[in-house]
Design a protein around this motif. Structure first.
Motif, mmCIF file in Angstrom:
data_model
loop_
_atom_site.group_PDB
_atom_site.id
_atom_site.type_symbol
_atom_site.label_atom_id
_atom_site.label_comp_id
_atom_site.label_asym_id
_atom_site.label_seq_id
_atom_site.Cartn_x
_atom_site.Cartn_y
_atom_site.Cartn_z
ATOM 1 N N ASN A 155 39.214 34.258 53.655
ATOM 2 C CA ASN A 155 37.599 34.002 53.386
ATOM 3 C C ASN A 155 37.113 33.086 54.472
ATOM 4 O OD1 ASN A 155 36.363 36.257 51.508
ATOM 5 N ND2 ASN A 155 37.831 35.045 50.104
ATOM 6 N N GLU A 156 35.812 33.204 54.660
ATOM 7 C CA GLU A 156 35.152 32.090 55.441
ATOM 8 C C GLU A 156 35.064 31.007 54.231
ATOM 9 O OE1 GLU A 156 34.280 31.950 58.634
ATOM 10 O OE2 GLU A 156 35.167 33.942 58.635
ATOM 11 N N ASP A 157 34.287 29.798 54.673
ATOM 12 C CA ASP A 157 34.195 28.894 53.836
ATOM 13 C C ASP A 157 33.115 29.526 52.418
ATOM 14 O OD1 ASP A 157 35.591 27.235 55.028
ATOM 15 O OD2 ASP A 157 33.924 25.840 55.957
ATOM 16 N N ILE A 158 32.220 30.059 53.139
ATOM 17 C CA ILE A 158 31.544 30.860 51.933
ATOM 18 C C ILE A 158 32.151 32.185 51.837
ATOM 19 C CG2 ILE A 158 29.091 31.772 51.288
ATOM 20 C CD1 ILE A 158 27.938 29.438 52.961
ATOM 21 N N PRO A 159 32.627 32.663 50.555
ATOM 22 C CA PRO A 159 33.525 33.828 50.608
ATOM 23 C C PRO A 159 32.419 34.907 50.313
ATOM 24 C CG PRO A 159 33.432 32.647 48.423
ATOM 25 C CD PRO A 159 32.880 31.722 49.647
ATOM 26 N N ARG A 160 33.364 36.252 50.625
ATOM 27 C CA ARG A 160 32.567 37.493 50.366
ATOM 28 C C ARG A 160 32.986 37.656 48.769
ATOM 29 N NH1 ARG A 160 34.960 41.734 53.861
ATOM 30 N NH2 ARG A 160 35.071 42.799 51.913
ATOM 31 N N PHE A 161 31.988 38.028 47.905
ATOM 32 C CA PHE A 161 32.269 38.136 46.585
ATOM 33 C C PHE A 161 33.309 38.945 46.228
ATOM 34 C CE2 PHE A 161 30.590 42.416 46.893
ATOM 35 C CZ PHE A 161 30.787 43.018 45.610
ATOM 36 N N ASP A 162 33.822 40.088 46.951
ATOM 37 C CA ASP A 162 34.715 41.027 46.575
ATOM 38 C C ASP A 162 36.117 40.801 46.999
ATOM 39 O OD1 ASP A 162 34.061 41.295 49.330
ATOM 40 O OD2 ASP A 162 34.471 43.449 49.347
ATOM 41 N N THR A 163 36.309 39.658 47.721
ATOM 42 C CA THR A 163 37.335 38.946 48.364
ATOM 43 C C THR A 163 37.953 37.722 47.760
ATOM 44 O OG1 THR A 163 36.518 38.613 50.218
ATOM 45 C CG2 THR A 163 37.432 40.380 50.312
ATOM 46 N N SER A 164 36.964 37.231 46.937
ATOM 47 C CA SER A 164 37.175 35.742 46.326
ATOM 48 C C SER A 164 37.838 36.057 44.931
ATOM 49 C CB SER A 164 35.862 35.158 46.071
ATOM 50 O OG SER A 164 34.930 35.898 45.210
ATOM 51 N N VAL A 184 40.725 45.754 40.835
ATOM 52 C CA VAL A 184 39.871 44.760 40.959
ATOM 53 C C VAL A 184 39.896 43.852 39.561
ATOM 54 C CG1 VAL A 184 37.523 43.921 41.565
ATOM 55 C CG2 VAL A 184 38.415 45.947 42.464
ATOM 56 N N PRO A 185 40.912 43.028 39.408
ATOM 57 C CA PRO A 185 41.077 42.440 38.301
ATOM 58 C C PRO A 185 39.876 41.176 38.258
ATOM 59 C CG PRO A 185 42.865 41.731 39.679
ATOM 60 C CD PRO A 185 42.071 43.012 40.261
ATOM 61 N N PHE A 186 39.213 40.529 37.192
ATOM 62 C CA PHE A 186 38.060 39.777 37.398
ATOM 63 C C PHE A 186 38.345 38.678 36.434
ATOM 64 C CE2 PHE A 186 34.068 37.617 37.354
ATOM 65 C CZ PHE A 186 33.360 38.017 38.528
ATOM 66 N N ALA A 187 38.194 38.971 34.939
ATOM 67 C CA ALA A 187 38.118 37.787 33.860
ATOM 68 C C ALA A 187 39.271 37.883 33.049
ATOM 69 C CB ALA A 187 36.691 38.156 33.279
ATOM 70 N N THR A 213 42.718 37.766 41.718
ATOM 71 C CA THR A 213 42.065 37.920 42.806
ATOM 72 C C THR A 213 41.742 39.240 43.267
ATOM 73 O OG1 THR A 213 44.268 38.700 44.365
ATOM 74 C CG2 THR A 213 43.930 36.311 43.834
ATOM 75 N N LYS A 214 40.304 39.522 43.305
ATOM 76 C CA LYS A 214 39.852 40.592 43.330
ATOM 77 C C LYS A 214 40.149 41.605 44.600
ATOM 78 C CE LYS A 214 35.423 39.035 43.239
ATOM 79 N NZ LYS A 214 35.448 37.676 42.756
ATOM 80 N N GLY A 215 40.287 41.094 45.868
ATOM 81 C CA GLY A 215 40.619 41.794 47.147
ATOM 82 C C GLY A 215 41.769 42.288 47.033
ATOM 83 N N ASN A 216 42.738 41.273 46.670
ATOM 84 C CA ASN A 216 44.245 41.486 46.854
ATOM 85 C C ASN A 216 44.662 42.325 45.572
ATOM 86 O OD1 ASN A 216 44.710 40.095 49.105
ATOM 87 N ND2 ASN A 216 45.014 38.297 48.439
ATOM 88 N N ASN A 217 43.928 42.500 44.657
ATOM 89 C CA ASN A 217 44.397 43.167 43.558
ATOM 90 C C ASN A 217 45.600 42.572 42.592
ATOM 91 O OD1 ASN A 217 43.101 45.479 42.017
ATOM 92 N ND2 ASN A 217 45.165 46.638 42.349
ATOM 93 N N THR A 218 45.640 41.387 42.360
ATOM 94 C CA THR A 218 46.675 40.704 41.758
ATOM 95 C C THR A 218 46.331 39.725 40.813
ATOM 96 O OG1 THR A 218 46.565 38.887 43.525
ATOM 97 C CG2 THR A 218 48.051 40.594 44.011
#
Length: 416
Positions: free
Chosen positions: A205-214, A262-265, A231-236
């Motif tokens: 990611n950049e220093d300010i990440p994208r919401f879907d890959t953070s 897309v695991p989140f919480a 990790t949402k983007g890596n699906n892990t």
């Protein structure tokens, strides 16, 4: 949409931090697991809450309070509400954190795209908040509904977005750059960095990440033997087995492929033996056992709720409540004695949706598990609900005038 990762990169020194945020229009488009959802922001509701007094006095802990993180870009604040015995909320004060809020790139309604960005620790009587825009973490000592003795420390990485606490140890999840977790000791003088605790998540990611890959959340298993990160983007779901001294026992996390997209919480049942993970792609919840070696065993395959974009999940007794930001609903779940998870009703909605409560994001449950509080990012409100015996939610209060989602918006809530 999802990308695989073969190795985790490690670094002992985080990259340079940037406070600037990309200007974005109010209309945003999100992509999760190949699907798309367009959400338009609403006008910010103006309100003036009572100002906080000077910091003084002795530690007493929080009492009948709800804390809401404003996440303002110009200066992050904590909005404090006194909670009545009936669940009603009354403004009690607004406190600056000494840091800046943040806004992830292309975030649809939730600027931090995480769960657990504001945490109250009952053992120490401290409230912990991330300042994503300035790469710091703030601690307050809580007396009733007052915040005192503000302390600010560097988060150890870029764009801190989540916190987890176990005993006298706290970990911060940094979502920017390669992503990382950094440990701290909770002391009478606030947070002190825990030497040797930094671990990279190996993201891109950049220093300010994208919401879907953070990353979505960092959480301790109740026994303290594992630290988990979604990790949402890596699906892990990534696991750090932990030592008794609060340090990770491994240099890199044990990487587990998520059962759902897309695991989140993350949440745990009341026994602490079953981990539930909310998955945004198809609004599902999967149940796992966490093994000592960091590997996960699927106990129940993804359970769909029929709603849109489930991201947040909190437990109240044997019930769980999930926030579906895609259609602004709250889903109720029930877990039986055998650990089987089911919806509390056929339609997957624990309380009727409201036109005045749009952009459902983070949730908090009171310590007595009688009330659930839900942030509505687009409306700039927080709804309070009483938990009924069948798992239904009955609205008892609405707090208005909080920072509504625009260029950023409130995210993070804690209740006692």
């Amino acid at each position: 949409m999802h990308t695989s990762r073969e190795t985790h990169r490690r670094t002992n020194r985080p990259a340079d931090r940037h406070d600037g945020h990309r200007a974005k229009s109010r209309a945003r488009r999100i992509v999760i697991g190949g699907g798309a959802l367009a959400i338009a922001g609403a006008a910010t509701v103006a309100v003036s809450l009572a100002s906080a007094g000077q910091y003084s006095g002795s530690a007493a802990g929080a009492d009948h309070a709800v804390f809401i993180q404003g996440n303002e870009l110009a200066g992050n604040t904590i909005h404090v509400f006194a909670r009545g015995d009936d669940g009603s909320l009354r403004p009690s004060g607004t406190y600056g954190t000494g840091g800046k809020g943040g806004d992830q790139v292309d975030a649809p309604t939730d600027s931090l795209a995480s769960q657990g960005s504001l945490v109250y620790d009952d053992a120490s009587g401290m409230l912990l908040a991330v300042n994503a825009g300035s790469g710091t973490v703030t601690s307050f000592r809580v007396e009733g509904q007052q915040l005192k003795d503000r302390r600010v420390v560097d988060s150890g990485g870029e764009f801190p977005a989540g916190l987890a606490v176990h005993g006298r140890i706290a970990y911060v999840m940094n979502a920017g750059g390669e992503g990382s977790v950094q440990g701290f000791r909770i002391t009478g003088k606030g947070l002190e960095p825990l030497k040797g605790s930094y671990r990279s998540l190996g993201l891109s990611n950049e220093d300010i990440p994208r919401f879907d890959t953070s990353p979505g959340e960092v959480e301790f298993a109740p026994d303290g033997r594992s630290l988990l990160v979604t990790t949402k983007g890596n699906n892990t779901v990534e696991v750090f087995p932990m030592k008794r001294n609060g340090l990770p026992a491994v240099a890199e996390p044990v990487v587990n492929k998520s059962a759902g997209g897309v695991p989140f919480a993350i949440s745990f049942d009341r026994t602490g033996k079953r981990m539930l993970v909310a998955e945004a792609e198809k609004s599902t919840v999967s149940t796992y056992a966490v093994k000592r070696d960091g590997k996960l065993k699927v106990l129940q395959q993804p359970l769909a709720n029929g709603q849109e974009t489930l991201c947040w999940l909190e437990r109240a007794g044997n019930f769980f409540y999930g926030g579906n930001t895609g259609n602004s609903t709250v889903t109720g779940y029930r877990m039986d004695k055998r650990g089987k998870l089911a919806l509390t009703n056929d339609v997957g909605i624990a309380t009727p949706p409201s036109a005045d409560s749009q952009g459902v994001i983070d949730l908090a449950v009171t310590e007595d598990e009688k009330f659930v509080y839900v942030q509505n990012a687009v409306s700039g409100t927080v709804d309070g609900f009483r938990v009924e015996s069948n798992g239904a939610l009955t609205k008892v209060t609405t707090a208005e005038g909080l920072p509504a989602f625009g260029e950023s918006g409130m995210e993070g809530i804690a209740a006692v």
